[in-house]
Design an enzyme around this catalytic site. Structure first.
Site, PDB file in Angstrom:
ATOM      1  CD  GLU A  80      -2.444  -0.903   2.813  1.00  0.00           C
ATOM      2  OE1 GLU A  80      -2.756  -1.976   3.322  1.00  0.00           O
ATOM      3  OE2 GLU A  80      -2.589   0.196   3.360  1.00  0.00           O
TER       4      GLU A  80
ATOM      5  CB  CYS B 115       2.192   7.325   3.665  1.00  0.00           C
ATOM      6  SG  CYS B 115       2.364   6.095   4.929  1.00  0.00           S
TER       7      CYS B 115
ATOM      8  CB  CYS C 281       5.769  -5.289   9.932  1.00  0.00           C
ATOM      9  SG  CYS C 281       6.932  -4.393  10.983  1.00  0.00           S
TER      10      CYS C 281
ATOM     11  CB  CYS D  46       3.394  -2.528  16.793  1.00  0.00           C
ATOM     12  SG  CYS D  46       5.102  -1.986  16.653  1.00  0.00           S
TER      13      CYS D  46
ATOM     14  CB  CYS E 100       0.580  -1.970  13.776  1.00  0.00           C
ATOM     15  SG  CYS E 100       1.017  -1.577  12.082  1.00  0.00           S
TER      16      CYS E 100
ATOM     17  CD  GLU F 219      11.507  -0.200  11.859  1.00  0.00           C
ATOM     18  OE1 GLU F 219      10.501   0.140  12.508  1.00  0.00           O
ATOM     19  OE2 GLU F 219      12.416   0.594  11.564  1.00  0.00           O
TER      20      GLU F 219
ATOM     21  CB  SER G 205       6.536   4.315  16.104  1.00  0.00           C
ATOM     22  OG  SER G 205       6.282   4.727  14.784  1.00  0.00           O
TER      23      SER G 205
ATOM     24  CG  ASN H 237      -7.484   4.538  12.039  1.00  0.00           C
ATOM     25  OD1 ASN H 237      -8.550   5.135  12.032  1.00  0.00           O
ATOM     26  ND2 ASN H 237      -7.050   3.819  11.036  1.00  0.00           N
TER      27      ASN H 237
ATOM     28  CB  CYS I  72      -0.031   1.959   6.350  1.00  0.00           C
ATOM     29  SG  CYS I  72       0.154   2.611   4.721  1.00  0.00           S
TER      30      CYS I  72
HETATM   31  N1  SAH Z   1       7.657   0.583  11.333  1.00  0.00           N
HETATM   32  C1  SAH Z   1       7.718   2.003  11.250  1.00  0.00           C
HETATM   33  C2  SAH Z   1       6.894   2.610  10.124  1.00  0.00           C
HETATM   34  C3  SAH Z   1       5.524   2.066   9.872  1.00  0.00           C
HETATM   35  S1  SAH Z   1       4.192   2.423  10.971  1.00  0.00           S
HETATM   36  C4  SAH Z   1       7.326   2.610  12.568  1.00  0.00           C
HETATM   37  O1  SAH Z   1       6.981   1.869  13.479  1.00  0.00           O
HETATM   38  O2  SAH Z   1       7.417   3.821  12.709  1.00  0.00           O
HETATM   39  C5  SAH Z   1       3.693   4.051  10.649  1.00  0.00           C
HETATM   40  C6  SAH Z   1       2.984   4.695  11.841  1.00  0.00           C
HETATM   41  O3  SAH Z   1       1.602   4.282  11.918  1.00  0.00           O
HETATM   42  C7  SAH Z   1       3.626   4.302  13.157  1.00  0.00           C
HETATM   43  O4  SAH Z   1       3.785   5.418  14.001  1.00  0.00           O
HETATM   44  C8  SAH Z   1       2.610   3.319  13.698  1.00  0.00           C
HETATM   45  O5  SAH Z   1       2.804   3.173  15.044  1.00  0.00           O
HETATM   46  C9  SAH Z   1       1.308   3.950  13.250  1.00  0.00           C
HETATM   47  N2  SAH Z   1       0.147   3.072  13.354  1.00  0.00           N
HETATM   48  C10 SAH Z   1       0.067   1.748  13.138  1.00  0.00           C
HETATM   49  N3  SAH Z   1      -1.172   1.287  13.384  1.00  0.00           N
HETATM   50  C11 SAH Z   1      -1.900   2.343  13.777  1.00  0.00           C
HETATM   51  C12 SAH Z   1      -3.260   2.518  14.184  1.00  0.00           C
HETATM   52  N4  SAH Z   1      -4.098   1.499  14.215  1.00  0.00           N
HETATM   53  N5  SAH Z   1      -3.674   3.753  14.520  1.00  0.00           N
HETATM   54  C13 SAH Z   1      -2.827   4.802  14.481  1.00  0.00           C
HETATM   55  N6  SAH Z   1      -1.553   4.710  14.098  1.00  0.00           N
HETATM   56  C14 SAH Z   1      -1.073   3.489  13.750  1.00  0.00           C
END
Ligand code: SAH
Length: 378
Positions: free
Chosen positions: A99, A120, A127, A131, A134, A175, A229, A305, A348
Protein backbone atom coordinates in the site's frame (compact mmCIF):
# COMPACT_ATOMS: atom_id res chain seq x y z
CA UNK A 1 -2.19 -20.31 -5.16
CA UNK A 2 1.24 -20.30 -6.78
CA UNK A 3 3.55 -17.37 -6.32
CA UNK A 4 6.53 -16.64 -8.53
CA UNK A 5 9.76 -16.81 -6.60
CA UNK A 6 11.36 -13.37 -6.26
CA UNK A 7 14.68 -14.67 -7.60
CA UNK A 8 13.13 -15.26 -11.03
CA UNK A 9 12.17 -11.63 -11.46
CA UNK A 10 14.29 -8.98 -13.08
CA UNK A 11 14.99 -6.08 -10.69
CA UNK A 12 13.31 -2.73 -11.31
CA UNK A 13 15.76 -0.33 -12.91
CA UNK A 14 14.30 2.46 -10.74
CA UNK A 15 16.43 1.20 -7.82
CA UNK A 16 19.70 1.37 -9.70
CA UNK A 17 22.03 4.10 -8.43
CA UNK A 18 24.18 6.13 -10.79
CA UNK A 19 27.36 4.60 -9.33
CA UNK A 20 26.14 1.05 -9.94
CA UNK A 21 24.96 1.93 -13.44
CA UNK A 22 28.37 3.36 -14.33
CA UNK A 23 30.03 0.16 -13.04
CA UNK A 24 27.65 -1.95 -15.07
CA UNK A 25 28.29 0.02 -18.25
CA UNK A 26 32.00 -0.50 -17.71
CA UNK A 27 31.45 -4.25 -17.43
CA UNK A 28 29.43 -4.13 -20.65
CA UNK A 29 32.23 -2.11 -22.33
CA UNK A 30 29.88 0.81 -22.91
CA UNK A 31 30.98 4.45 -22.56
CA UNK A 32 30.14 6.03 -19.18
CA UNK A 33 28.18 8.95 -20.71
CA UNK A 34 25.45 6.40 -21.45
CA UNK A 35 24.58 6.46 -17.74
CA UNK A 36 23.18 10.00 -17.93
CA UNK A 37 21.16 9.11 -21.04
CA UNK A 38 19.69 6.01 -19.41
CA UNK A 39 18.84 7.80 -16.17
CA UNK A 40 17.15 10.54 -18.15
CA UNK A 41 14.89 8.02 -19.90
CA UNK A 42 14.20 6.19 -16.65
CA UNK A 43 13.59 9.02 -14.17
CA UNK A 44 12.79 12.11 -16.22
CA UNK A 45 10.99 10.92 -19.34
CA UNK A 46 9.73 7.79 -17.58
CA UNK A 47 9.44 5.65 -20.69
CA UNK A 48 7.72 2.31 -20.23
CA UNK A 49 9.77 0.35 -22.76
CA UNK A 50 13.51 0.08 -23.36
CA UNK A 51 12.84 0.37 -27.10
CA UNK A 52 11.82 3.98 -26.60
CA UNK A 53 15.38 4.87 -25.49
CA UNK A 54 16.12 6.06 -28.99
CA UNK A 55 19.59 7.49 -28.42
CA UNK A 56 20.95 4.12 -27.22
CA UNK A 57 22.22 1.40 -29.48
CA UNK A 58 19.95 -1.53 -30.12
CA UNK A 59 22.45 -3.79 -28.39
CA UNK A 60 22.45 -1.73 -25.21
CA UNK A 61 18.66 -1.55 -25.15
CA UNK A 62 18.54 -5.34 -25.43
CA UNK A 63 21.06 -5.72 -22.65
CA UNK A 64 19.07 -3.46 -20.33
CA UNK A 65 15.91 -5.38 -21.19
CA UNK A 66 17.66 -8.65 -20.37
CA UNK A 67 18.69 -7.43 -16.90
CA UNK A 68 15.99 -5.04 -15.73
CA UNK A 69 12.35 -4.22 -15.75
CA UNK A 70 11.00 -0.67 -16.09
CA UNK A 71 7.88 -1.43 -14.01
CA UNK A 72 7.75 -4.32 -11.58
CA UNK A 73 4.37 -3.77 -9.95
CA UNK A 74 0.89 -3.28 -11.27
CA UNK A 75 -1.58 -0.75 -9.99
CA UNK A 76 -4.42 -2.71 -8.48
CA UNK A 77 -6.88 -0.30 -6.88
CA UNK A 78 -7.35 2.99 -5.11
CA UNK A 79 -9.64 4.03 -2.28
CA UNK A 80 -10.44 7.65 -1.48
CA UNK A 81 -10.99 10.54 -3.84
CA UNK A 82 -9.14 13.50 -5.29
CA UNK A 83 -9.45 15.87 -2.30
CA UNK A 84 -8.95 13.27 0.38
CA UNK A 85 -6.36 10.76 1.40
CA UNK A 86 -6.01 8.12 -1.31
CA UNK A 87 -4.74 4.62 -0.68
CA UNK A 88 -3.13 2.89 -3.67
CA UNK A 89 -2.71 -0.85 -3.71
CA UNK A 90 0.05 -2.28 -5.94
CA UNK A 91 0.51 -5.91 -6.85
CA UNK A 92 4.15 -6.99 -6.78
CA UNK A 93 5.71 -9.41 -9.26
CA UNK A 94 5.36 -12.29 -6.78
CA UNK A 95 1.65 -11.75 -6.22
CA UNK A 96 2.04 -9.88 -2.94
CA UNK A 97 0.56 -6.43 -2.31
CA UNK A 98 1.84 -3.14 -0.91
CA UNK A 99 0.00 0.00 0.00
CA UNK A 100 1.05 3.55 -0.73
CA UNK A 101 -0.98 6.41 0.70
CA UNK A 102 -1.27 9.88 -0.83
CA UNK A 103 -2.11 12.64 1.63
CA UNK A 104 -2.96 16.07 0.25
CA UNK A 105 -2.18 19.30 2.12
CA UNK A 106 -0.34 17.83 5.07
CA UNK A 107 -0.11 20.78 7.44
CA UNK A 108 3.65 20.96 7.97
CA UNK A 109 3.84 17.88 10.14
CA UNK A 110 6.86 16.47 8.39
CA UNK A 111 9.08 18.86 6.52
CA UNK A 112 8.27 22.51 6.04
CA UNK A 113 5.86 22.18 3.16
CA UNK A 114 2.14 22.61 3.60
CA UNK A 115 -0.57 22.43 0.87
CA UNK A 116 1.55 19.88 -0.80
CA UNK A 117 1.37 16.21 -1.64
CA UNK A 118 2.78 13.80 0.90
CA UNK A 119 3.24 10.15 0.08
CA UNK A 120 3.38 7.44 2.71
CA UNK A 121 5.42 4.54 1.32
CA UNK A 122 5.93 0.94 2.38
CA UNK A 123 9.36 -0.59 2.95
CA UNK A 124 8.47 -4.26 3.51
CA UNK A 125 5.68 -6.74 2.80
CA UNK A 126 4.29 -7.35 6.27
CA UNK A 127 6.37 -6.56 9.32
CA UNK A 128 8.26 -8.62 11.87
CA UNK A 129 7.94 -6.22 14.79
CA UNK A 130 4.46 -7.22 15.89
CA UNK A 131 3.27 -3.94 17.39
CA UNK A 132 0.00 -4.95 19.01
CA UNK A 133 -2.08 -2.10 17.58
CA UNK A 134 -0.91 -2.27 13.97
CA UNK A 135 -2.43 -4.04 10.97
CA UNK A 136 0.86 -4.33 9.07
CA UNK A 137 2.31 -7.08 11.22
CA UNK A 138 -0.89 -9.07 11.66
CA UNK A 139 0.16 -11.72 9.19
CA UNK A 140 3.84 -11.56 10.09
CA UNK A 141 6.78 -10.67 7.88
CA UNK A 142 6.97 -11.76 4.25
CA UNK A 143 9.92 -9.99 2.68
CA UNK A 144 11.87 -6.79 2.22
CA UNK A 145 10.99 -4.56 -0.70
CA UNK A 146 13.89 -3.98 -3.06
CA UNK A 147 15.20 -0.43 -3.49
CA UNK A 148 13.48 -0.39 -6.89
CA UNK A 149 10.13 -1.42 -5.42
CA UNK A 150 10.37 1.40 -2.88
CA UNK A 151 11.21 4.00 -5.54
CA UNK A 152 8.59 2.63 -7.92
CA UNK A 153 5.78 3.42 -5.47
CA UNK A 154 6.60 7.13 -5.78
CA UNK A 155 7.10 7.05 -9.55
CA UNK A 156 3.88 5.12 -10.16
CA UNK A 157 1.79 7.39 -7.95
CA UNK A 158 3.27 10.51 -9.57
CA UNK A 159 2.45 9.11 -12.99
CA UNK A 160 -1.06 8.05 -11.95
CA UNK A 161 -2.03 11.40 -10.41
CA UNK A 162 0.02 13.42 -12.93
CA UNK A 163 1.59 15.50 -10.19
CA UNK A 164 4.83 15.67 -8.24
CA UNK A 165 5.21 14.38 -4.71
CA UNK A 166 6.65 17.00 -2.34
CA UNK A 167 7.09 15.03 0.87
CA UNK A 168 7.77 11.39 1.57
CA UNK A 169 7.16 9.56 4.81
CA UNK A 170 8.37 5.99 5.30
CA UNK A 171 5.32 5.20 7.39
CA UNK A 172 3.62 2.59 5.28
CA UNK A 173 3.90 -1.11 5.80
CA UNK A 174 7.12 -2.45 7.32
CA UNK A 175 10.05 -1.29 9.41
CA UNK A 176 12.31 0.82 7.14
CA UNK A 177 15.36 0.50 9.39
CA UNK A 178 15.11 -3.30 9.19
CA UNK A 179 15.56 -3.00 5.40
CA UNK A 180 18.46 -0.64 5.81
CA UNK A 181 20.59 -1.11 2.70
CA UNK A 182 17.64 -1.07 0.31
CA UNK A 183 16.23 1.96 2.12
CA UNK A 184 19.47 3.90 1.68
CA UNK A 185 19.70 3.01 -2.01
CA UNK A 186 16.08 4.04 -2.50
CA UNK A 187 16.64 7.36 -0.69
CA UNK A 188 19.64 8.00 -2.93
CA UNK A 189 17.58 7.43 -6.11
CA UNK A 190 14.69 9.49 -4.72
CA UNK A 191 16.90 12.40 -3.72
CA UNK A 192 19.42 12.59 -6.55
CA UNK A 193 19.17 15.23 -9.25
CA UNK A 194 19.55 12.37 -11.78
CA UNK A 195 16.70 10.56 -9.99
CA UNK A 196 13.31 11.63 -8.64
CA UNK A 197 14.70 14.85 -7.13
CA UNK A 198 12.93 15.04 -3.76
CA UNK A 199 14.88 17.03 -1.14
CA UNK A 200 16.24 14.93 1.73
CA UNK A 201 14.62 17.29 4.24
CA UNK A 202 11.30 16.36 2.68
CA UNK A 203 11.75 12.69 3.53
CA UNK A 204 10.93 11.28 6.96
CA UNK A 205 12.04 7.85 8.06
CA UNK A 206 9.78 6.45 10.78
CA UNK A 207 11.01 3.66 13.03
CA UNK A 208 9.74 1.56 15.89
CA UNK A 209 13.08 2.28 17.55
CA UNK A 210 15.93 0.19 16.11
CA UNK A 211 18.58 2.08 18.07
CA UNK A 212 21.74 0.74 16.34
CA UNK A 213 20.39 1.62 12.89
CA UNK A 214 19.24 5.05 14.07
CA UNK A 215 22.90 5.73 14.84
CA UNK A 216 23.95 4.40 11.45
CA UNK A 217 21.35 6.59 9.73
CA UNK A 218 22.69 9.58 11.70
CA UNK A 219 26.02 9.02 9.95
CA UNK A 220 24.35 8.93 6.51
CA UNK A 221 25.19 12.16 4.65
CA UNK A 222 21.67 12.95 3.42
CA UNK A 223 19.71 15.06 5.90
CA UNK A 224 16.52 13.00 6.07
CA UNK A 225 14.16 13.55 8.97
CA UNK A 226 13.47 11.04 11.72
CA UNK A 227 10.22 10.08 13.44
CA UNK A 228 10.07 7.63 16.32
CA UNK A 229 6.97 5.53 16.93
CA UNK A 230 7.16 5.86 20.68
CA UNK A 231 3.64 5.00 21.88
CA UNK A 232 4.79 4.36 25.44
CA UNK A 233 6.80 6.67 27.72
CA UNK A 234 7.98 3.99 30.16
CA UNK A 235 9.50 0.60 29.36
CA UNK A 236 6.63 -1.10 31.15
CA UNK A 237 3.88 0.48 29.08
CA UNK A 238 5.80 0.41 25.80
CA UNK A 239 6.68 -3.26 26.16
CA UNK A 240 3.01 -4.18 26.42
CA UNK A 241 2.29 -2.90 22.93
CA UNK A 242 5.69 -2.90 21.22
CA UNK A 243 7.72 -6.11 21.67
CA UNK A 244 10.71 -4.35 20.05
CA UNK A 245 11.12 -2.49 23.33
CA UNK A 246 12.36 -5.69 24.99
CA UNK A 247 15.32 -5.67 22.64
CA UNK A 248 15.95 -1.92 22.57
CA UNK A 249 14.82 -0.34 25.83
CA UNK A 250 14.00 3.36 26.11
CA UNK A 251 17.40 4.17 27.66
CA UNK A 252 19.16 2.74 24.58
CA UNK A 253 16.69 4.42 22.22
CA UNK A 254 17.09 7.86 23.85
CA UNK A 255 20.89 7.51 23.78
CA UNK A 256 20.71 6.80 20.03
CA UNK A 257 18.48 9.86 19.62
CA UNK A 258 20.94 12.05 21.51
CA UNK A 259 23.56 10.82 19.04
CA UNK A 260 21.18 11.64 16.16
CA UNK A 261 20.75 15.17 17.54
CA UNK A 262 24.51 15.62 17.78
CA UNK A 263 24.72 14.96 14.03
CA UNK A 264 21.63 16.82 12.81
CA UNK A 265 20.06 20.19 13.24
CA UNK A 266 16.43 19.38 12.47
CA UNK A 267 14.06 18.34 15.19
CA UNK A 268 12.97 14.80 15.86
CA UNK A 269 9.34 13.75 15.97
CA UNK A 270 7.80 11.39 18.50
CA UNK A 271 4.68 9.65 17.23
CA UNK A 272 2.39 8.72 20.09
CA UNK A 273 -0.85 6.84 19.38
CA UNK A 274 -3.33 7.34 22.18
CA UNK A 275 -4.98 4.06 23.18
CA UNK A 276 -7.65 4.11 25.87
CA UNK A 277 -6.51 2.59 29.16
CA UNK A 278 -3.13 1.55 27.76
CA UNK A 279 -0.89 4.60 27.33
CA UNK A 280 -3.20 7.60 27.75
CA UNK A 281 -2.71 8.34 31.45
CA UNK A 282 -1.47 11.75 32.51
CA UNK A 283 1.50 10.01 34.12
CA UNK A 284 2.50 8.80 30.66
CA UNK A 285 2.06 12.37 29.38
CA UNK A 286 4.40 13.67 32.09
CA UNK A 287 7.02 11.00 31.31
CA UNK A 288 6.68 11.77 27.61
CA UNK A 289 7.28 15.46 28.25
CA UNK A 290 10.34 14.58 30.34
CA UNK A 291 11.76 12.50 27.48
CA UNK A 292 10.87 14.94 24.69
CA UNK A 293 12.30 18.08 26.30
CA UNK A 294 16.03 17.31 26.41
CA UNK A 295 15.84 15.74 22.95
CA UNK A 296 13.94 18.79 21.59
CA UNK A 297 11.44 16.39 20.05
CA UNK A 298 8.06 17.46 18.69
CA UNK A 299 5.22 15.17 19.65
CA UNK A 300 2.46 14.04 17.29
CA UNK A 301 -0.47 12.64 19.22
CA UNK A 302 -2.61 10.31 17.11
CA UNK A 303 -5.87 8.95 18.50
CA UNK A 304 -5.77 5.20 17.83
CA UNK A 305 -7.34 4.24 14.52
CA UNK A 306 -9.50 1.15 14.78
CA UNK A 307 -8.13 -1.94 13.07
CA UNK A 308 -10.54 -4.71 12.21
CA UNK A 309 -9.74 -7.69 14.41
CA UNK A 310 -7.99 -5.67 17.13
CA UNK A 311 -9.74 -4.70 20.33
CA UNK A 312 -8.11 -1.36 21.14
CA UNK A 313 -10.05 1.90 21.43
CA UNK A 314 -9.23 5.57 21.26
CA UNK A 315 -9.61 7.67 24.43
CA UNK A 316 -12.37 10.28 24.81
CA UNK A 317 -11.66 13.69 23.30
CA UNK A 318 -11.44 15.13 26.84
CA UNK A 319 -8.70 12.65 27.71
CA UNK A 320 -6.86 13.38 24.44
CA UNK A 321 -7.00 17.13 25.22
CA UNK A 322 -5.84 16.63 28.80
CA UNK A 323 -2.92 14.52 27.59
CA UNK A 324 -1.90 17.20 25.10
CA UNK A 325 -2.27 19.94 27.73
CA UNK A 326 0.31 18.25 29.99
CA UNK A 327 2.81 18.36 27.13
CA UNK A 328 2.05 21.94 26.15
CA UNK A 329 2.27 23.12 29.76
CA UNK A 330 5.68 21.50 30.01
CA UNK A 331 6.79 23.54 27.00
CA UNK A 332 6.78 20.64 24.52
CA UNK A 333 5.49 21.19 20.98
CA UNK A 334 2.60 18.75 20.68
CA UNK A 335 0.01 18.40 17.93
CA UNK A 336 -3.11 16.30 18.09
CA UNK A 337 -4.16 14.82 14.76
CA UNK A 338 -7.87 14.21 14.79
CA UNK A 339 -8.64 14.63 11.10
CA UNK A 340 -10.10 11.65 9.35
CA UNK A 341 -7.73 11.77 6.40
CA UNK A 342 -4.75 10.90 8.50
CA UNK A 343 -6.48 7.90 9.97
CA UNK A 344 -6.19 6.05 6.71
CA UNK A 345 -2.48 6.73 6.55
CA UNK A 346 -1.93 5.69 10.12
CA UNK A 347 -3.61 2.40 9.50
CA UNK A 348 -1.42 1.40 6.59
CA UNK A 349 -1.44 -2.33 6.12
CA UNK A 350 -5.15 -2.99 6.39
CA UNK A 351 -5.98 -2.79 2.71
CA UNK A 352 -3.22 -5.18 1.73
CA UNK A 353 -4.27 -7.55 4.50
CA UNK A 354 -7.83 -7.62 3.18
CA UNK A 355 -6.69 -8.21 -0.42
CA UNK A 356 -4.24 -10.98 0.45
CA UNK A 357 -6.75 -12.66 2.74
CA UNK A 358 -9.40 -12.60 0.01
CA UNK A 359 -6.97 -14.15 -2.45
CA UNK A 360 -5.99 -16.80 0.09
CA UNK A 361 -2.34 -15.69 0.12
CA UNK A 362 -2.42 -15.24 3.87
CA UNK A 363 -4.31 -17.15 6.50
CA UNK A 364 -7.47 -15.31 7.47
CA UNK A 365 -7.31 -16.93 10.91
CA UNK A 366 -4.24 -14.97 11.91
CA UNK A 367 -6.03 -11.68 12.62
CA UNK A 368 -8.68 -13.54 14.60
CA UNK A 369 -5.99 -15.09 16.76
CA UNK A 370 -4.67 -11.61 17.50
CA UNK A 371 -7.99 -10.39 18.90
CA UNK A 372 -7.34 -12.44 22.01
CA UNK A 373 -3.91 -10.93 22.49
CA UNK A 374 -5.30 -7.41 22.04
CA UNK A 375 -8.18 -7.99 24.41
CA UNK A 376 -5.90 -9.57 26.96
CA UNK A 377 -3.71 -6.53 27.13
CA UNK A 378 -6.43 -3.91 27.14
N1 SAH B 1 7.66 0.58 11.33
C1 SAH B 1 7.72 2.00 11.25
C2 SAH B 1 6.89 2.61 10.12
C3 SAH B 1 5.52 2.07 9.87
S1 SAH B 1 4.19 2.42 10.97
C4 SAH B 1 7.33 2.61 12.57
O1 SAH B 1 6.98 1.87 13.48
O2 SAH B 1 7.42 3.82 12.71
C5 SAH B 1 3.69 4.05 10.65
C6 SAH B 1 2.98 4.69 11.84
O3 SAH B 1 1.60 4.28 11.92
C7 SAH B 1 3.63 4.30 13.16
O4 SAH B 1 3.78 5.42 14.00
C8 SAH B 1 2.61 3.32 13.70
O5 SAH B 1 2.80 3.17 15.04
C9 SAH B 1 1.31 3.95 13.25
N2 SAH B 1 0.15 3.07 13.35
C10 SAH B 1 0.07 1.75 13.14
N3 SAH B 1 -1.17 1.29 13.38
C11 SAH B 1 -1.90 2.34 13.78
C12 SAH B 1 -3.26 2.52 14.18
N4 SAH B 1 -4.10 1.50 14.22
N5 SAH B 1 -3.67 3.75 14.52
C13 SAH B 1 -2.83 4.80 14.48
N6 SAH B 1 -1.55 4.71 14.10
C14 SAH B 1 -1.07 3.49 13.75
Amino acid sequence: MTLDTPSKAKPPILGLTQTRLVELLKEWLEPSYRAAQILDWVFKRRVLSFDKMSNLSRGLRAKLEEHFTLRSMTYSSVTGSHDTTRKFLFKLHDGRYVETVLIPANPSLYGEASDRLTLCVSSQVGCAYDCKFCASGLAGFTRNLTAGEIVEQIVQVEDLVKDRIDNLVFMGMGEPLANFTNLLHAIECLNASWGVGIGARHMTVSTSGLAPNIKKLADFPLQVRLAISLHGASNEVREKIMPVNRKHQLEELFAALAYWNSKRNQRLTFEFILIAGVNDSLDQARLLAKAAKPLLAKVNLIPYNTVEGLAWERPSEEQQDAFQAVLLNAGVTATLRREKGHDIAAACGQLRLKQETEEGIIDSLIPAKRITIGAGLA
